[in-house]
Design an enzyme around this catalytic site. Structure first.
Site, PDB file in Angstrom:
ATOM      1  N   ARG A 176      11.931   1.869 -44.559  1.00 21.80           N
ATOM      2  CA  ARG A 176      12.514   1.732 -43.232  1.00 21.80           C
ATOM      3  C   ARG A 176      13.091   3.108 -42.907  1.00 21.80           C
ATOM      4  O   ARG A 176      12.326   4.065 -42.845  1.00 21.80           O
ATOM      5  CB  ARG A 176      13.532   0.579 -43.177  1.00 21.80           C
ATOM      6  CG  ARG A 176      13.781   0.106 -41.737  1.00 21.80           C
ATOM      7  CD  ARG A 176      14.769  -1.038 -41.630  1.00 21.80           C
ATOM      8  NE  ARG A 176      16.148  -0.611 -41.895  1.00 21.80           N
ATOM      9  CZ  ARG A 176      17.198  -1.419 -41.849  1.00 21.80           C
ATOM     10  NH1 ARG A 176      17.052  -2.704 -41.557  1.00 21.80           N
ATOM     11  NH2 ARG A 176      18.405  -0.960 -42.092  1.00 21.80           N
ATOM     12  N   LYS A 201      27.665  -6.175 -37.983  1.00 21.40           N
ATOM     13  CA  LYS A 201      26.617  -6.472 -36.991  1.00 21.40           C
ATOM     14  C   LYS A 201      26.279  -7.951 -36.875  1.00 21.40           C
ATOM     15  O   LYS A 201      26.020  -8.424 -35.782  1.00 21.40           O
ATOM     16  CB  LYS A 201      25.370  -5.626 -37.261  1.00 21.40           C
ATOM     17  CG  LYS A 201      24.644  -5.965 -38.523  1.00 21.40           C
ATOM     18  CD  LYS A 201      23.539  -4.943 -38.795  1.00 21.40           C
ATOM     19  CE  LYS A 201      22.766  -5.387 -40.011  1.00 21.40           C
ATOM     20  NZ  LYS A 201      22.269  -4.251 -40.812  1.00 21.40           N
TER      21      LYS A 201
END
Ligand SMILES: *Cc1c(COP(=O)(O)O)cnc(C)c1O
Length: 393
Positions: free
Chosen positions: A131, A36
């Site tokens: 998260r 990413k």
């Protein structure tokens, strides 16, 4: 050569990947290389493939699709929970996705059924970083749901620490993950092929762990790219931390008073900067790079050069010992945040460096498609070196 440009050393990236693949293989751990931060740059992904990573992971389906179009044949893993609006695309391009929402799992199952495919589900469990992930008490229901869907395969269990709150992967949370895997296997009489312990933040744990329990997989980005573990940004032994460098150019180099003149309000980026001690008149230079291209806080300046400020398109610097000259190029190191932004800016050109020789440029503003640099590093050579390195000495 034009600037700003990101200089990319594929040989160093290959070394980092081969070193980590080899080191982790000794502990029974496979690597998904996370693309990413480099937006799936195919030259780097080819390099990782040649070094023996087992799959490619990205948070965005668009990047995985682009990699498939580039002819990447390694298995692809979507490492962020799929968007409901993208389940069909996810199933079409990724063999596995990381999941924490039952409704998404149902929609993935329907999409896989429609496409006549089988899709692998890794259930993410939340172990403290707050998260993504199911709470441990919700795992059984999600596992039961996944197992009910013939178009899905429950391939494993995973967790992610170190991102939202910097929670450190340690013996306790890693043992908890192993225990959850063992418990699921016993209750459902299944085998989980993948127990994915986390990201680059797990490498310090791994270094000191007596036992890795059931953990047999990590998803690594920063360690491969920058040779550092993210929790303390310590360099990892024998990895390159300089596979990427950012080059910017001086567009003004003039003597000015160091103190601003006039009443002061907020700046273009809304801070009110503290005033430093009056340095009188001194030479300061403007570099043609700014917040639109890079996170200035993540730049590592060369020795003797100091960053005084940044706005959208300018970086203000000084180098007292040797005043900068108009047109001069300045080379910075980058941290993860700076790399991510530089890769995302359409203004930053990319140059691949083989050894010390810069080769053909490419970038979003140029149409040049360079040859695959992985070609020189054949898969056989990588395997051979890996075998040699794995031989106990
Ligand atoms: C970004 C990310 C990774 C890779 O993290 P690094 O710190 O770059 O190794 C792994 N897993 C997930 C879920 C991520 O979002």
């Amino acid at each position: 050569m034009s600037t700003p440009r990101l200089e990319i050393h594929l040989d160093r990236l290959h070394h980092n990947a081969l070193t980590l693949v080899t080191r982790l293989a000794r502990r029974g751990i496979a690597i998904t290389a996370v693309s990413k931060a480099i937006l799936g740059l195919p030259e780097i992904v080819h390099t990782w493939a040649a070094a023996g990573v087992s799959s490619i992971g990205d948070a965005r389906v668009e990047t995985l699709e682009a990699l498939a179009r580039q002819g990447i044949t390694l298995p692809m893993v979507l490492i962020r929970a799929p968007l409901l609006s993208q389940v069909d695309r996810v199933v079409a391009v990724a063999g596995i996705s990381l999941n924490s929402e039952p409704e998404t799992i149902r929609r993935l199952a329907a999409a896989a059924q429609r496409q006549g495919r089988r899709h692998g589900v890794v259930l993410m469990v939340e172990l403290g970083d707050r998260r993504e992930g199911l709470l441990p008490r919700d795992l059984d229901a999600a596992a039961a749901l996944t197992l009910q869907c013939p178009a899905l395969e429950l391939v494993g269990l995973g967790t992610n620490l170190g991102c939202q709150h910097g929670v450190v992967p340690d013996g306790i949370n890693m043992a908890a993950l192993s225990a959850l895997a063992v418990g699921l296997e016993a209750r459902f009489r299944i085998h989980l092929g993948l127990v994915s312990g986390g990201n680059s933040a797990n490498l310090s744990w791994l270094e000191h762990a007596q036992t890795t329990g059931r953990i047999n997989h990590l998803r690594l980005g920063e360690a491969l790219l920058l040779g550092r573990e993210p929790l303390a940004r310590r360099p990892i032994a024998s990895l390159h931390t300089n596979a990427f460098q950012l080059v910017a150019e001086v567009i003004e180099a003039r003597v000015k008073p160091s103190r601003p003149l006039g009443e002061r309000g907020r700046t273009s980026f809304d801070q009110i900067p503290l005033l430093e001690a009056d340095a009188g008149e001194h030479q300061r230079a403007l570099l043609a790079i700014g917040i639109q291209d890079v996170d200035p806080a993540g730049l590592r300046p060369p020795a003797g050069l100091r960053i005084l400020g940044a706005s959208s398109d300018h970086l203000v610097v000084e180098r007292p010992a040797k005043p900068l000259e108009l047109g001069e190029e300045v080379t910075f190191g980058l941290d993860y945040s700076a790399l991510l932004r530089a890769m995302t800016s359409p203004f930053v050109q990319r140059h691949f460096c083989a050894g010390t020789e810069p080769t053909r440029p490419t970038g979003p503003l140029s149409q040049v498609t360079p040859r695959s640099p992985g070609a020189a590093l054949t898969r056989e050579a990588a395997l051979h070196r890996r075998r040699a390195a794995a031989t106990p000495s």
